[in-house]
Design an enzyme around this catalytic site. Sequence first.
Site, PDB file in Angstrom:
ATOM      1  N   LYS A 193       0.840  -1.207   0.000  1.00 48.62           N
ATOM      2  CA  LYS A 193       0.000   0.000   0.000  1.00 48.62           C
ATOM      3  C   LYS A 193       0.867   1.245   0.000  1.00 48.62           C
ATOM      4  O   LYS A 193       1.847   1.335   0.729  1.00 48.62           O
ATOM      5  CB  LYS A 193      -0.891  -0.014   1.251  1.00 48.62           C
ATOM      6  CG  LYS A 193      -1.779   1.200   1.402  1.00 48.62           C
ATOM      7  CD  LYS A 193      -2.651   1.109   2.646  1.00 48.62           C
ATOM      8  CE  LYS A 193      -1.974   1.659   3.881  1.00 48.62           C
ATOM      9  NZ  LYS A 193      -2.883   1.764   5.032  1.00 48.62           N
ATOM     10  N   ARG A 195       0.503   5.325   0.719  1.00 53.26           N
ATOM     11  CA  ARG A 195      -0.364   6.440   1.094  1.00 53.26           C
ATOM     12  C   ARG A 195      -0.025   7.647   0.241  1.00 53.26           C
ATOM     13  O   ARG A 195       1.128   7.859  -0.121  1.00 53.26           O
ATOM     14  CB  ARG A 195      -0.163   6.791   2.570  1.00 53.26           C
ATOM     15  CG  ARG A 195      -1.185   6.111   3.405  1.00 53.26           C
ATOM     16  CD  ARG A 195      -1.420   6.693   4.762  1.00 53.26           C
ATOM     17  NE  ARG A 195      -2.320   5.766   5.432  1.00 53.26           N
ATOM     18  CZ  ARG A 195      -3.643   5.806   5.307  1.00 53.26           C
ATOM     19  NH1 ARG A 195      -4.223   6.752   4.612  1.00 53.26           N
ATOM     20  NH2 ARG A 195      -4.392   4.912   5.912  1.00 53.26           N
ATOM     21  N   ALA A 226     -12.103   3.544   6.139  1.00 56.05           N
ATOM     22  CA  ALA A 226     -12.236   2.317   5.322  1.00 56.05           C
ATOM     23  C   ALA A 226     -11.617   2.469   3.933  1.00 56.05           C
ATOM     24  O   ALA A 226     -11.796   1.590   3.085  1.00 56.05           O
ATOM     25  CB  ALA A 226     -13.681   1.835   5.225  1.00 56.05           C
ATOM     26  N   THR A 228      -8.480   2.246   3.207  1.00 58.71           N
ATOM     27  CA  THR A 228      -7.472   1.181   3.065  1.00 58.71           C
ATOM     28  C   THR A 228      -8.153  -0.138   2.685  1.00 58.71           C
ATOM     29  O   THR A 228      -7.679  -0.863   1.803  1.00 58.71           O
ATOM     30  CB  THR A 228      -6.711   1.015   4.404  1.00 58.71           C
ATOM     31  OG1 THR A 228      -6.086   2.272   4.703  1.00 58.71           O
ATOM     32  CG2 THR A 228      -5.672  -0.088   4.320  1.00 58.71           C
TER      33      THR A 228
END
Length: 313
Positions: A193, A195, A226, A228
């Site tokens: 992931k 950001r 939510a 992510t």
Amino acid sequence: MYNDFAIFTGRAHPELAEAIAARLGRPLGKVDVFEFSNENIFVQFQENIRQRDVYLVQPFVSPVNTSILELLIMIDAARRASAGRITAVIPYYAYGRSDKKDQPRVPITARLIANMLETAGADRVLTMNLHAGQIQGFFNIPLDELNALFPVSAYFKSKNLTDYTVVATDVGGEKRARDLAVRLDLPLAIIDKRRIGNTETAEAMHVIGEVEGRGCLILDDEISTAGTIVSAVNALRQNGAREMIISCYHPVFSGPAVARLRSLDAREIVVTDSVPLGPEKRLPNLTILPVAPQFGDAIGRIHSGQSVGALFQ
Ligand code: R5P
């Protein structure tokens, strides 16, 4: 040592405090906590706490900053009332993501709050699943960190999940997800992931691990907006995953979270009650696992000087 123990609650999550007290076979202690019209918080213990072992239950939940200040004021009142020992029981520690100076001119708020708790007069902290284990080191007083892995893994074990992969929503959550995967004897996948800036927007990039044709049990420490989880589910579906179970320890469910979770068509969403969830947040596929047994047992052990670590065996 100290006289008997007493458990009090602020206004953040009285249901959880009541369940903790019930686990220990006691009523909650009596304390008045309210706000004047000028938003100043007032606290007064309504029973004698001199030399008693006092536990103040207050997760840092919405309104987060009020919950924090209210706990600080309760600690101050308990200190001035000559409590023998004061334990701040914080089932959810907010600001956990502000745990390092990873950009110029930013604060380390998790550390600031630790300092404030100590300054107010807390002798110990009892919490559960900090965002990063290192936050323990922000405190110079003893801190016990409980782990929701135990109730969560026991729940999923009873479901006999086969053809499932446990998925970490980012590299930082790999150990948390691996601990669950080991307990369930399931494989592990990790989402790479990224950001974007300091906004609440997260973008999932790559899936590391085998998910094609499998069910995915996604685990995160908290679900806030939510974002992510949505990115994770999209990435897993693009990689051929069959169905989703979503789980987190702290269901903060802020802003668009409930609408987003509803739209995901997950088989189940499994959380704990470390954070209160009003009726509007209780989705039909939501399962809430109680943490009061762990907190109650830990308080019993802290009070009698037994090992809290033994709870994890
Ligand atoms: C981030 O590092 C955490 O582990 C969670 O993934 C994050 O707090 C979830 O936030 P949101 O639900 O807003 O994407």
